[in-house]
Design a protein around this motif. Structure first.
Motif, PDB file in Angstrom:
ATOM      1  N   LEU A 124       0.866  -1.223  -0.009  1.00  0.00           N
ATOM      2  CA  LEU A 124       0.054  -0.011   0.102  1.00  0.00           C
ATOM      3  C   LEU A 124       1.009   1.238  -0.092  1.00  0.00           C
ATOM      4  O   LEU A 124       0.255   2.372  -0.371  1.00  0.00           O
ATOM      5  N   GLY A 125       2.131   1.337   0.417  1.00  0.00           N
ATOM      6  CA  GLY A 125       2.941   2.209   0.637  1.00  0.00           C
ATOM      7  C   GLY A 125       3.144   3.281  -0.804  1.00  0.00           C
ATOM      8  O   GLY A 125       2.847   4.409  -0.536  1.00  0.00           O
ATOM      9  N   PRO A 126       3.135   2.558  -1.945  1.00  0.00           N
ATOM     10  CA  PRO A 126       3.184   3.417  -3.213  1.00  0.00           C
ATOM     11  C   PRO A 126       1.916   3.930  -3.498  1.00  0.00           C
ATOM     12  O   PRO A 126       1.918   4.901  -4.361  1.00  0.00           O
ATOM     13  N   LEU A 127       0.833   3.513  -2.735  1.00  0.00           N
ATOM     14  CA  LEU A 127      -0.514   4.096  -3.056  1.00  0.00           C
ATOM     15  C   LEU A 127      -0.779   5.293  -2.282  1.00  0.00           C
ATOM     16  O   LEU A 127      -1.819   5.888  -2.188  1.00  0.00           O
ATOM     17  N   GLY A 128       0.167   5.698  -1.310  1.00  0.00           N
ATOM     18  CA  GLY A 128      -0.045   6.758  -0.530  1.00  0.00           C
ATOM     19  C   GLY A 128      -0.522   8.145  -0.930  1.00  0.00           C
ATOM     20  O   GLY A 128      -1.333   9.020  -0.664  1.00  0.00           O
TER      21      GLY A 128
END
Length: 229
Positions: A124-128
């Motif tokens: 999910l990090g890259p979708l922050g």
């Protein structure tokens, strides 16, 4: 300045601008002054005596409203296959992982809450940049990153909300609907305000709860007595 409509004038006339109302009085009055044709949200705005720019004065938390929010909350559970069954059984509206990550990358955010597991947070990090501005990024502090996915989904569906003081020192939260009885509105308001009191930072000096206002969608606000709270 825009002119007030007949209904707006009538609503303003029912509020004594020099009075600080109790929670019970405000909860009954907010129903009286709500004249829209849809089921309006009831909101609280609480100004706190904190400086949100300082980490030791940040106020953030979760509360389960005893009478729910009155809103059908859409929940996305981003979980591994072994957790899909319990997420669906608990009432999650969307359950899966990679296919929903791809949808989010494409701009899809048609949910109110995302619940996930610690092992999935790396994905999910890259979708922050997509989820963060919409307040959808799961966070362990709000109970949306957990191994107990079923409980997290059930709590959200039952009326669990998270709140955070904004940069001006105000907490905004929806605590119900105009169709609720005054008792239910008051019960939800008291639960939120009691939770805020418990979260008072030790670094906060002076008056903590400076002002409290209750309003519904498009209605004038009613000022509550913060000392009574």
């Amino acid at each position: 300045m825009a002119r007030l409509t007949k209904n707006q004038k009538a609503a303003h006339a029912k509020i004594d601008g020099n009075k600080l109302y109790t929670i019970d009085e405000a909860s009954a009055l907010v129903k009286e002054i709500t004249n829209v044709k849809f089921d309006a949200s009831i909101d609280l705005a609480v100004r706190l005596g904190v400086d949100p720019r300082k980490a030791n004065q940040m106020v953030r938390g979760v509360v389960t409203l005893p009478h729910g929010t009155g809103k059908d909350v859409k929940v996305l559970a981003l979980v591994t296959p072994d957790k899909e069954g319990e997420a669906k059984e608990a009432g999650a509206d969307f359950v899966g992982l990679d296919e929903y990550l791809d949808k989010i990358k494409g701009g899809w955010t048609d949910v109110d809450v995302i619940i996930t597991m610690p092992s999935v947070m790396g994905k999910l990090g890259p979708l922050g940049r997509i989820l963060g501005p919409r307040g959808l990024m799961p966070n362990p502090k709000t109970g949306t990153v957990t191994m107990d996915v079923a409980k997290a989904v059930s709590d959200v569906k039952a009326g669990k909300i998270d709140f955070k003081v904004d940069k001006t020192g105000i907490v905004h939260a929806a605590i119900g609907k105009a169709s609720f009885s005054a008792d239910k509105i008051a019960g939800n308001a008291k639960e939120l305000l009691e939770t805020l009191n418990k979260l008072k930072p030790t670094a906060a000096k002076g008056v903590y709860m400076k002002s409290v206002h209750m309003s519904s969608t498009m209605s004038p606000s009613i000022q509550l007595d913060p000392k009574a709270v």
